[in-house]
Enzyme design. Structure first.
Site, PDB file in Angstrom:
ATOM      1  N   ASN A   1       2.938  -1.731  -6.778  1.00  0.00           N
ATOM      2  CA  ASN A   1       3.971  -0.786  -6.381  1.00  0.00           C
ATOM      3  C   ASN A   1       4.017  -0.520  -4.881  1.00  0.00           C
ATOM      4  O   ASN A   1       5.044  -0.071  -4.370  1.00  0.00           O
ATOM      5  CB  ASN A   1       3.747   0.542  -7.124  1.00  0.00           C
ATOM      6  CG  ASN A   1       4.601   1.660  -6.575  1.00  0.00           C
ATOM      7  OD1 ASN A   1       5.807   1.704  -6.798  1.00  0.00           O
ATOM      8  ND2 ASN A   1       3.987   2.578  -5.831  1.00  0.00           N
TER       9      ASN A   1
ATOM     10  N   SER B   1      13.424  -4.667  -5.583  1.00  0.00           N
ATOM     11  CA  SER B   1      14.544  -3.777  -5.261  1.00  0.00           C
ATOM     12  C   SER B   1      15.858  -4.517  -5.454  1.00  0.00           C
ATOM     13  O   SER B   1      15.947  -5.731  -5.228  1.00  0.00           O
ATOM     14  CB  SER B   1      14.434  -3.301  -3.805  1.00  0.00           C
ATOM     15  OG  SER B   1      15.631  -2.652  -3.389  1.00  0.00           O
TER      16      SER B   1
ATOM     17  N   TYR C   1      12.874  -5.485   4.992  1.00  0.00           N
ATOM     18  CA  TYR C   1      12.646  -4.910   3.653  1.00  0.00           C
ATOM     19  C   TYR C   1      13.340  -5.774   2.603  1.00  0.00           C
ATOM     20  O   TYR C   1      12.738  -6.140   1.590  1.00  0.00           O
ATOM     21  CB  TYR C   1      13.170  -3.475   3.602  1.00  0.00           C
ATOM     22  CG  TYR C   1      12.840  -2.752   2.317  1.00  0.00           C
ATOM     23  CD1 TYR C   1      11.609  -2.132   2.140  1.00  0.00           C
ATOM     24  CD2 TYR C   1      13.763  -2.694   1.275  1.00  0.00           C
ATOM     25  CE1 TYR C   1      11.305  -1.472   0.951  1.00  0.00           C
ATOM     26  CE2 TYR C   1      13.471  -2.044   0.091  1.00  0.00           C
ATOM     27  CZ  TYR C   1      12.237  -1.433  -0.064  1.00  0.00           C
ATOM     28  OH  TYR C   1      11.935  -0.784  -1.243  1.00  0.00           O
TER      29      TYR C   1
ATOM     30  N   THR D   1      11.562  -9.319   2.283  1.00  0.00           N
ATOM     31  CA  THR D   1      10.235  -9.331   1.665  1.00  0.00           C
ATOM     32  C   THR D   1      10.265  -8.832   0.223  1.00  0.00           C
ATOM     33  O   THR D   1       9.442  -9.254  -0.587  1.00  0.00           O
ATOM     34  CB  THR D   1       9.226  -8.520   2.504  1.00  0.00           C
ATOM     35  OG1 THR D   1       9.717  -7.192   2.715  1.00  0.00           O
ATOM     36  CG2 THR D   1       8.999  -9.188   3.851  1.00  0.00           C
ATOM     37  N   LYS D   2      11.224  -7.987  -0.108  1.00  0.00           N
ATOM     38  CA  LYS D   2      11.392  -7.632  -1.517  1.00  0.00           C
ATOM     39  C   LYS D   2      11.937  -8.835  -2.293  1.00  0.00           C
ATOM     40  O   LYS D   2      11.675  -8.994  -3.486  1.00  0.00           O
ATOM     41  CB  LYS D   2      12.312  -6.419  -1.667  1.00  0.00           C
ATOM     42  CG  LYS D   2      11.631  -5.094  -1.373  1.00  0.00           C
ATOM     43  CD  LYS D   2      10.503  -4.799  -2.349  1.00  0.00           C
ATOM     44  CE  LYS D   2       9.893  -3.440  -2.162  1.00  0.00           C
ATOM     45  NZ  LYS D   2       8.837  -3.135  -3.158  1.00  0.00           N
TER      46      LYS D   2
END
Length: 246
Positions: free
Chosen positions: A94, A136, A149, A152-153
């Protein structure tokens, strides 16, 4: 007749568990009977009230402070878990950050892989295990305005597919949850108040509400349970319908 998910005698490691989705998941898995191990790099002063809060739902969580971007740290983390509890059944990857490119990759991609590799051997020896990754919907939408972000998600998304295929023959089921519009410190960096954030997103949501960490924790609990024993390599979108029907 009633049915209750029972995780008694199971040990669950949750990274980034000091707040948000991680903390909500720690509470719910504790309530389901699991021995939770929370990993975060916050201070003892900040983690103590979190431990006390989670303890109200069952067993006191065990706290480990390790930077998961360092491979050796994750091996040490799992070794400590095995020393304390003799097994590891669940890993929830997480931990998340809003940071520069290097740090984003180190946590969202490298850290996820480090933790997964660290639990692989003990889970294989047990004959079973569950790994749940958090990615995400920005992977699909390109949203957030933070390219590192999003990228890399996307790596976490791809790694979920890779790990699922690689680990399934070992008895380890790997899946992911893909949240969006969840009330969190991370999303609030773009708004001056909770009211502003809710007012912005609610009209865009088919269900006319934003999400909360508990919404994601519920899905993670399902993926930890025997109810999901035929689900492998799945990335569950949890965004109130915004991405597909909004």
């Amino acid at each position: 007749m009633t049915y209750t998910i029972d995780l008694s005698n199971q040990v669950a490691v949750i990274t980034g568990a000091a707040k948000g989705i991680g903390k909500a998941t720690a509470k719910l898995l504790t309530l389901a009977g699991a021995q939770v191990v929370i990993d975060d790099i916050v201070s003892v002063e900040k983690i103590t009230p979190v431990i006390n809060e989670i303890s109200q739902f069952g067993k006191e969580p065990y706290y480990i402070k390790k930077d998961i971007s360092i491979e050796e740290n994750t091996r040490e983390m799992v070794s400590e878990v095995l020393d304390q509890f003799s097994r590891v059944d669940i890993l929830v990857n997480n931990a998340g950050v809003i940071a520069d490119w290097d740090k984003s990759y180190a946590i969202h991609v490298k850290g996820l892989h480090n933790c997964s590799e660290a639990v692989k051997d003990p889970m294989e020896k047990q004959g079973n295990g569950r790994i749940i990754n958090i990615t995400s919907t920005c992977v699909f939408s390109g949203g957030t305005g933070i390219p590192q972000y999003v990228a890399t998600k996307g790596g976490a998304y791809s790694l979920t597919r890779y790990l699922a295929k690689t680990y399934a023959p070992l008895g380890i089921l790997v899946n992911a949850v893909m949240p969006a519009v969840i009330m969190s410190d991370m999303i609030m960096t773009r708004y001056s108040s909770e009211e502003e954030m809710i007012a912005h997103y609610t009209p865009q949501m088919p269900i006319r509400r934003i999400g909360y960490p508990e919404d994601i924790a519920n899905i993670i609990l399902f993926l930890c349970s025997e109810l999901s024993s035929f689900i492998v390599g799945e990335i569950i979108v949890a965004d109130g319908g915004r991405l597909h029907v909004g």
